[in-house]
Scaffold this active site. Sequence first.
Site, PDB file in Angstrom:
ATOM      1  N   HIS A  77      16.551 -10.186  28.042  1.00 58.53           N
ATOM      2  CA  HIS A  77      17.828  -9.709  28.616  1.00 58.53           C
ATOM      3  C   HIS A  77      17.808  -9.677  30.145  1.00 58.53           C
ATOM      4  O   HIS A  77      18.829  -9.381  30.764  1.00 58.53           O
ATOM      5  CB  HIS A  77      18.218  -8.303  28.107  1.00 58.53           C
ATOM      6  CG  HIS A  77      18.578  -8.262  26.667  1.00 58.53           C
ATOM      7  ND1 HIS A  77      19.390  -7.290  26.133  1.00 58.53           N
ATOM      8  CD2 HIS A  77      18.249  -9.068  25.628  1.00 58.53           C
ATOM      9  CE1 HIS A  77      19.529  -7.495  24.829  1.00 58.53           C
ATOM     10  NE2 HIS A  77      18.835  -8.571  24.502  1.00 58.53           N
ATOM     11  N   ASP A 122      11.878 -10.384  16.540  1.00 59.15           N
ATOM     12  CA  ASP A 122      12.909 -10.275  17.586  1.00 59.15           C
ATOM     13  C   ASP A 122      12.644  -9.066  18.465  1.00 59.15           C
ATOM     14  O   ASP A 122      13.556  -8.312  18.804  1.00 59.15           O
ATOM     15  CB  ASP A 122      14.299 -10.182  16.920  1.00 59.15           C
ATOM     16  CG  ASP A 122      15.429 -10.234  17.949  1.00 59.15           C
ATOM     17  OD1 ASP A 122      15.207 -10.754  19.046  1.00 59.15           O
ATOM     18  OD2 ASP A 122      16.537  -9.739  17.642  1.00 59.15           O
ATOM     19  N   HIS A 128      17.693 -15.088  15.510  1.00 58.00           N
ATOM     20  CA  HIS A 128      18.998 -15.455  16.075  1.00 58.00           C
ATOM     21  C   HIS A 128      18.805 -16.445  17.219  1.00 58.00           C
ATOM     22  O   HIS A 128      17.761 -16.454  17.884  1.00 58.00           O
ATOM     23  CB  HIS A 128      19.777 -14.216  16.552  1.00 58.00           C
ATOM     24  CG  HIS A 128      19.177 -13.513  17.728  1.00 58.00           C
ATOM     25  ND1 HIS A 128      19.520 -13.811  19.036  1.00 58.00           N
ATOM     26  CD2 HIS A 128      18.259 -12.508  17.810  1.00 58.00           C
ATOM     27  CE1 HIS A 128      18.843 -13.021  19.859  1.00 58.00           C
ATOM     28  NE2 HIS A 128      18.070 -12.235  19.142  1.00 58.00           N
ATOM     29  N   ASP A 184      21.519 -17.042  19.507  1.00 59.05           N
ATOM     30  CA  ASP A 184      22.421 -16.747  20.617  1.00 59.05           C
ATOM     31  C   ASP A 184      21.649 -15.981  21.685  1.00 59.05           C
ATOM     32  O   ASP A 184      20.555 -15.454  21.419  1.00 59.05           O
ATOM     33  CB  ASP A 184      23.643 -15.958  20.149  1.00 59.05           C
ATOM     34  CG  ASP A 184      23.290 -14.594  19.547  1.00 59.05           C
ATOM     35  OD1 ASP A 184      22.346 -14.537  18.732  1.00 59.05           O
ATOM     36  OD2 ASP A 184      23.946 -13.589  19.884  1.00 59.05           O
ATOM     37  N   ASP A 207      13.704 -14.326  23.483  1.00 58.31           N
ATOM     38  CA  ASP A 207      14.740 -13.605  22.743  1.00 58.31           C
ATOM     39  C   ASP A 207      15.900 -14.541  22.434  1.00 58.31           C
ATOM     40  O   ASP A 207      16.868 -14.576  23.146  1.00 58.31           O
ATOM     41  CB  ASP A 207      15.225 -12.396  23.563  1.00 58.31           C
ATOM     42  CG  ASP A 207      16.261 -11.559  22.842  1.00 58.31           C
ATOM     43  OD1 ASP A 207      16.327 -11.634  21.602  1.00 58.31           O
ATOM     44  OD2 ASP A 207      17.015 -10.831  23.520  1.00 58.31           O
ATOM     45  N   GLU A 236      23.931 -12.064  17.274  1.00 58.68           N
ATOM     46  CA  GLU A 236      23.104 -10.853  17.364  1.00 58.68           C
ATOM     47  C   GLU A 236      23.367 -10.092  18.664  1.00 58.68           C
ATOM     48  O   GLU A 236      23.478  -8.862  18.667  1.00 58.68           O
ATOM     49  CB  GLU A 236      21.617 -11.223  17.257  1.00 58.68           C
ATOM     50  CG  GLU A 236      20.688 -10.039  17.051  1.00 58.68           C
ATOM     51  CD  GLU A 236      20.265  -9.328  18.327  1.00 58.68           C
ATOM     52  OE1 GLU A 236      19.781  -8.185  18.238  1.00 58.68           O
ATOM     53  OE2 GLU A 236      20.408  -9.921  19.429  1.00 58.68           O
ATOM     54  N   GLU A 237      23.479 -10.832  19.768  1.00 58.53           N
ATOM     55  CA  GLU A 237      23.670 -10.174  21.063  1.00 58.53           C
ATOM     56  C   GLU A 237      25.058  -9.538  21.186  1.00 58.53           C
ATOM     57  O   GLU A 237      25.307  -8.748  22.090  1.00 58.53           O
ATOM     58  CB  GLU A 237      23.451 -11.168  22.210  1.00 58.53           C
ATOM     59  CG  GLU A 237      22.081 -11.845  22.234  1.00 58.53           C
ATOM     60  CD  GLU A 237      20.927 -10.889  22.537  1.00 58.53           C
ATOM     61  OE1 GLU A 237      21.169  -9.685  22.706  1.00 58.53           O
ATOM     62  OE2 GLU A 237      19.775 -11.354  22.602  1.00 58.53           O
TER      63      GLU A 237
END
Length: 493
Positions: A451, A201, A105, A107, A138, A172-173
Amino acid sequence: MSSSSSLVLEMEIFQYIDVHQSDFIEDLKEWVAVESDSIQPDLRKEVIRMMALAADKLSALGATVNLVNLGSHQLPDGQDLPLPPVILGELGKDPQNPTVCFYGHVDVQPAKKEDGWKTDPYTLTEINGNLYGRGATDNKGPVLAWINAVETFRALKLAMPVNFKFVIEGMEEAGSLGLEKLLGEEKQHFFSDVDYIVISDNLWLSKKKPALTYGSRGNACFFVEVECGSKDLHSGTFGGIIHEPLTDLIALLDSLVDPTGRIQIPGIYDSVAALTEEERKLYESIEFDLEEHKNNSGVKKFLYGTKEEILLHLWRYPSLSIHGIEGAFHEPGIKTVIPAKVIGKFSIRQVPHMDLSIVKQQVVEHLEGVFSKRNSPNKLKVSMPLGAKPWLADVNDPVYKAARRAIKTVFGEDPDFIRDGSTIPVARMFQTIMQKSVMMFPIGAADDGEHSQNEKISRHNYIEGTKVFAAFFLEISKLHQHLCETSNTETNN
């Protein structure tokens, strides 16, 4: 291919990657500069722009690219917002080659400099060999590392050892909205010839030792609601003469887990598989710094004192955590009120073989049993608003054997085989829908800070990760060919 010619090929590929690492880092810089935050509605256009960039990158490889429109979704305020398209890309259709599908991903989580970043989160910045920027690990870095590995074969005019399929999303997030439906619709079409699925991921367990992930826990979230009436009451007027909801709720929450961390709900461990000797051995060689993990957490003591016990209870045994109470007074100071309704919130991280519907039934029966013994006239309601299933793969599958060999080639050591204590819905989603081997193949280190503020991927991991993906293409091709030859021989016999 002989081992000597295979070695020469690997050297040629690795040399190309080393020589072009500055180009690969520039690509990552361009991607990190796009503020593709899928959480904040006003940045949705940036996510869509990021999807177009990724599609262009695949097209430049010679891949056939389809940007699949997923429509829109409604925000809590009623506003309709377009969903970013999902990329379905395809490169190569040689019937002699295995087909490997890669999921990633592009995003990212929200990030602002004022949140505590040392650098601008959307300007990739190299400091002491680390590449800092939102999405570096990520998941933009790993997605580009895979694409760079494919690009290396093309640049060197080498025959592609596998057929490639790409699934790249931009939500995804925010929960991968629309992805599951798309996978189901394309199972008999785009995915019909896929042999193996690779997801990159997640992270290693160690800062230095590579890892392959073969399982994750699920998550069942619960609300337990206790209500006595329609309005809050004054404790001076009613305290001591009524059954207070918060007192009931505290008793219910206290009944869930004992001081050693063991869940007290009858039957909850019945479906947990016994630990085999083969599996126990996997834990012995894992590189895991117990003291560092403790220091990172900020706590003084864990419930268990050995590496093996800690990892077993993080990965393969269920756990129960209490997260909060809604409706109780929580502001500074004192408010002498008896709340009319309170809601306790807790979750159970469940492991393979635990059935979500049975877990829910066990929780409800336990809480209703505890509540009935209190002889309270209050109303009890137990619900499970969210339930995600665990995922488990077989480390003896060809895809894991190939990745293990590739890691040994590039990093000079065998990987740790690890699980993840959290929930990885996309791995389970692919496994359930496709019924194919799914492997999680991380290239980021444990301290990458996904994150978090100052997210990074090291230059070393980004470049060596590109090499390990390239080596994996060669290894899975050899293994798959060997399996086909063995199967044909058995059929003929």
